[in-house]
Write an enzyme that holds these catalytic residues in place. Structure first.
Site, mmCIF file in Angstrom:
data_model
loop_
_atom_site.group_PDB
_atom_site.id
_atom_site.type_symbol
_atom_site.label_atom_id
_atom_site.label_comp_id
_atom_site.label_asym_id
_atom_site.label_seq_id
_atom_site.Cartn_x
_atom_site.Cartn_y
_atom_site.Cartn_z
ATOM 1 N N THR A 37 4.799 -13.791 -7.015
ATOM 2 C CA THR A 37 5.331 -13.237 -8.267
ATOM 3 C C THR A 37 5.960 -11.875 -8.040
ATOM 4 O OG1 THR A 37 4.755 -12.709 -10.560
ATOM 5 C CG2 THR A 37 3.142 -12.075 -8.892
ATOM 6 N N ASP B 181 7.222 -26.837 -0.886
ATOM 7 C CA ASP B 181 7.632 -26.242 -2.159
ATOM 8 C C ASP B 181 7.447 -27.249 -3.285
ATOM 9 O OD1 ASP B 181 8.444 -23.862 -0.977
ATOM 10 O OD2 ASP B 181 10.581 -24.348 -0.979
ATOM 11 N N MET B 182 7.322 -26.733 -4.521
ATOM 12 C CA MET B 182 7.263 -27.637 -5.668
ATOM 13 C C MET B 182 8.590 -27.583 -6.413
ATOM 14 S SD MET B 182 5.556 -29.934 -7.129
ATOM 15 C CE MET B 182 3.834 -29.830 -6.660
ATOM 16 N N ARG C 138 23.479 -24.600 -7.613
ATOM 17 C CA ARG C 138 22.471 -25.517 -8.163
ATOM 18 C C ARG C 138 21.355 -24.750 -8.862
ATOM 19 N NH1 ARG C 138 17.790 -28.173 -6.087
ATOM 20 N NH2 ARG C 138 18.128 -27.277 -4.032
ATOM 21 N N ARG C 139 20.901 -23.655 -8.225
ATOM 22 C CA ARG C 139 19.827 -22.866 -8.830
ATOM 23 C C ARG C 139 20.270 -22.310 -10.176
ATOM 24 N NH1 ARG C 139 15.457 -22.108 -5.211
ATOM 25 N NH2 ARG C 139 14.342 -21.290 -6.989
ATOM 26 N N ARG D 122 0.343 -21.918 -2.769
ATOM 27 C CA ARG D 122 1.182 -20.863 -3.324
ATOM 28 C C ARG D 122 1.158 -21.113 -4.830
ATOM 29 N NH1 ARG D 122 6.976 -21.782 -2.144
ATOM 30 N NH2 ARG D 122 6.562 -20.860 -0.113
ATOM 31 N N LYS E 85 11.388 -28.397 1.092
ATOM 32 C CA LYS E 85 11.487 -29.145 -0.172
ATOM 33 C C LYS E 85 11.590 -30.639 0.150
ATOM 34 C CE LYS E 85 13.490 -25.578 -3.015
ATOM 35 N NZ LYS E 85 13.204 -24.523 -2.017
ATOM 36 N N LYS F 21 5.102 -19.007 -11.132
ATOM 37 C CA LYS F 21 5.292 -19.388 -12.541
ATOM 38 C C LYS F 21 6.007 -20.731 -12.665
ATOM 39 C CE LYS F 21 5.392 -14.768 -14.544
ATOM 40 N NZ LYS F 21 6.104 -13.820 -15.417
ATOM 41 N N GLY F 22 7.005 -20.968 -11.809
ATOM 42 C CA GLY F 22 7.824 -22.186 -11.916
ATOM 43 C C GLY F 22 9.227 -21.811 -12.339
HETATM 44 C C1 LIG Z 1 7.599 -16.632 -2.601
HETATM 45 C C2 LIG Z 1 8.019 -17.430 -3.797
HETATM 46 C C3 LIG Z 1 8.140 -18.812 -3.686
HETATM 47 C C4 LIG Z 1 8.476 -19.582 -4.803
HETATM 48 N N1 LIG Z 1 8.457 -20.950 -4.713
HETATM 49 C C5 LIG Z 1 8.672 -21.691 -5.826
HETATM 50 C C6 LIG Z 1 8.520 -23.102 -5.814
HETATM 51 O O1 LIG Z 1 8.162 -23.721 -4.805
HETATM 52 N N2 LIG Z 1 8.761 -23.776 -6.973
HETATM 53 C C7 LIG Z 1 9.128 -23.140 -8.136
HETATM 54 O O2 LIG Z 1 9.310 -23.807 -9.167
HETATM 55 N N3 LIG Z 1 9.295 -21.795 -8.155
HETATM 56 C C8 LIG Z 1 9.082 -21.066 -7.048
HETATM 57 N N4 LIG Z 1 9.219 -19.706 -7.105
HETATM 58 C C9 LIG Z 1 9.858 -19.062 -8.274
HETATM 59 C C10 LIG Z 1 8.846 -18.719 -9.349
HETATM 60 O O3 LIG Z 1 8.366 -19.915 -9.904
HETATM 61 C C11 LIG Z 1 9.479 -17.870 -10.466
HETATM 62 O O4 LIG Z 1 10.517 -18.547 -11.071
HETATM 63 C C12 LIG Z 1 10.012 -16.535 -10.002
HETATM 64 O O5 LIG Z 1 9.203 -15.968 -9.028
HETATM 65 C C13 LIG Z 1 10.074 -15.574 -11.198
HETATM 66 O O6 LIG Z 1 8.793 -15.409 -11.747
HETATM 67 P P1 LIG Z 1 7.967 -14.056 -11.622
HETATM 68 O O7 LIG Z 1 6.524 -14.406 -11.435
HETATM 69 O O8 LIG Z 1 8.548 -13.187 -10.597
HETATM 70 O O9 LIG Z 1 8.044 -13.439 -13.087
HETATM 71 P P2 LIG Z 1 9.273 -13.093 -14.003
HETATM 72 O O10 LIG Z 1 8.660 -12.551 -15.243
HETATM 73 O O11 LIG Z 1 10.204 -14.244 -14.135
HETATM 74 O O12 LIG Z 1 10.004 -11.977 -13.201
HETATM 75 C C14 LIG Z 1 9.488 -10.662 -13.086
HETATM 76 C C15 LIG Z 1 10.656 -9.755 -12.725
HETATM 77 O O13 LIG Z 1 11.089 -10.059 -11.394
HETATM 78 C C16 LIG Z 1 12.506 -10.085 -11.311
HETATM 79 N N5 LIG Z 1 12.904 -11.382 -10.756
HETATM 80 C C17 LIG Z 1 12.188 -12.522 -10.760
HETATM 81 N N6 LIG Z 1 12.838 -13.508 -10.104
HETATM 82 C C18 LIG Z 1 14.012 -12.978 -9.678
HETATM 83 C C19 LIG Z 1 15.125 -13.474 -8.928
HETATM 84 N N7 LIG Z 1 15.165 -14.713 -8.457
HETATM 85 N N8 LIG Z 1 16.166 -12.622 -8.686
HETATM 86 C C20 LIG Z 1 16.146 -11.352 -9.112
HETATM 87 N N9 LIG Z 1 15.104 -10.824 -9.830
HETATM 88 C C21 LIG Z 1 14.068 -11.612 -10.111
HETATM 89 C C22 LIG Z 1 13.055 -9.822 -12.686
HETATM 90 O O14 LIG Z 1 13.488 -8.507 -12.748
HETATM 91 C C23 LIG Z 1 11.891 -10.008 -13.610
HETATM 92 O O15 LIG Z 1 11.925 -9.115 -14.664
HETATM 93 C C24 LIG Z 1 8.798 -18.922 -6.034
HETATM 94 C C25 LIG Z 1 8.702 -17.547 -6.123
HETATM 95 C C26 LIG Z 1 8.292 -16.798 -5.051
HETATM 96 C C27 LIG Z 1 8.123 -15.325 -5.218
#
Ligand SMILES: Cc1cc2nc3c(=O)[nH]c(=O)nc-3n(C[C@H](O)[C@H](O)[C@H](O)COP(=O)(O)OP(=O)(O)OC[C@H]3O[C@@H](n4cnc5c(N)ncnc54)[C@H](O)[C@@H]3O)c2cc1C
Length: 300
Positions: A218, A126-127, A280-281, A176, A92, A179-180
């Site tokens: 995702t 990372d973003m 923080r998260r 990568r 980051k 969603k964000g």
């Molecule tokens: C490898 C990776 C790297 C990432 N890097 C970044 C980044 O650089 N910048 C950024 O803004 N975001 C990042 N993210 C986070 C991403 O943006 C989403 O906020 C997160 O992945 C949840 O979105 P989803 O696509 O899983 O869908 P969602 O619809 O949010 O989640 C689908 C299901 O997954 C489960 N789930 C999702 N996230 C979590 C969690 N943290 N803990 C427990 N269960 C969970 C829940 O049960 C949910 O119902 C990253 C995610 C991944 C997988």
């Protein structure tokens, strides 16, 4: 109502004893030491998955703090080679001073990327939140000019994401897509989950069409399906894309993707700043607290 609930969680979290936060965050954070990260990555490698290693840290408040983060990342790079890990690193830029001095931040990330490149290790930037999107892309473009083994993240909830992707794909950027995770105003980010998913599909489709490598990050099975459909439609080989998931999240889906023969990379965060990182998260996105509470009670 939800707003009040979120506020309550933000207020309440710092009062929760540290050992409980550690217990609850255990599946999502490898541990506080490099050895913890190594152990988890070895285990994942043994089960057919690769990893990206993230040294947890706060946004730097003083430039002097950045050197510690740089040194930690250099140690991780040595460990990847010494332990023969199938892993790259995620960094980051705010940890390296992006909000303090852009030039210094560039020099800092350059130190890490130069060493990684000499060891054939890929670096993902990372973003973070929308306040730093443009600066993150600018630093990435500078770094990527010199070192091709680098990639960036674009977030499907961002209204600007497609424009960024089209501009960056001219360089065959390695992405990568996710969603964000940050809470953003409607002016900059789509709020409707279906629109975010549609935009996710559009980004994957456009990136594939422009010849970019995509890490589809995702845990949403609908997005995984969309990714699979587009991989099929573009006739891609297994080395032209990968799926990515966070440590500890939906291991069942993870296994299904691996069993189907796709490359899957797990994001492995670790480091002594795990507690500050977790808090923080949660402040950035109280929705995370719901995941944690659900995990605590074994609710899927
Ligand atoms: C490898 C990776 C790297 C990432 N890097 C970044 C980044 O650089 N910048 C950024 O803004 N975001 C990042 N993210 C986070 C991403 O943006 C989403 O906020 C997160 O992945 C949840 O979105 P989803 O696509 O899983 O869908 P969602 O619809 O949010 O989640 C689908 C299901 O997954 C489960 N789930 C999702 N996230 C979590 C969690 N943290 N803990 C427990 N269960 C969970 C829940 O049960 C949910 O119902 C990253 C995610 C991944 C997988």
């Amino acid at each position: 109502m939800m707003y009040l609930f979120n506020k309550l969680i933000i207020w309440f979290m710092p009062l929760v004893p540290k050992f409980i936060v550690r217990m609850v965050s255990k599946p999502y954070v490898a541990g506080s030491k490099l050895e913890d990260g190594i152990r988890v990555v070895k285990d994942l490698n043994g089960r057919g998955m690769c990893a990206t290693m993230d040294v947890l840290g706060e946004s730097a408040i003083r430039l002097e703090e950045c050197q510690e983060a740089i040194d930690e990342y250099l140690q991780v790079l040595d460990a990847i080679v010494a332990e023969k890990l199938d892993a790259n690193i995620s960094v980051k830029l705010t940890q390296l001073g992006l909000c303090l001095d852009k030039e210094a931040c560039y020099q800092n990330i350059r130190q890490i990327v130069a060493k990684a490149d000499s060891l054939n290790i890929f670096v993902r930037i990372d973003m973070e939140d929308s306040a730093v999107t443009s600066d993150t892309i600018e630093v990435f473009l500078r770094i990527n000019q010199e070192f091709k083994r680098t990639g960036i993240v674009l977030q499907a909830y961002m209204r600007r994401a497609l424009d960024d992707l089209v501009r960056l794909s001219a360089l065959k950027t390695n992405y990568r897509l996710c969603k964000g995770i940050y809470v953003e105003p409607r002016q900059v980010a789509y709020k409707d989950p279906q629109t975010v998913n549609d935009n996710f599909g559009l980004l994957i489709d456009t990136a594939f069409a422009m010849g970019s490598y995509v890490g589809i990050a995702t845990h949403d099975e609908k997005v995984v399906w969309k990714g699979l459909e587009l991989i099929h439609r573009h006739g891609l080989q297994k080395d032209q894309y990968e799926f990515q998931m966070l440590l500890g999240v939906d291991e069942e889906l993870r296994q299904i993707i691996v069993a189907a023969g796709h490359k899957l990379r797990v994001y492995v965060p670790f480091g002594k700043n795990w507690y500050a990182y977790c808090l923080r998260r949660l402040k950035e996105n109280p929705k995370m607290a719901l995941y944690i509470i659900k995990a605590m009670f074994g609710i899927r």
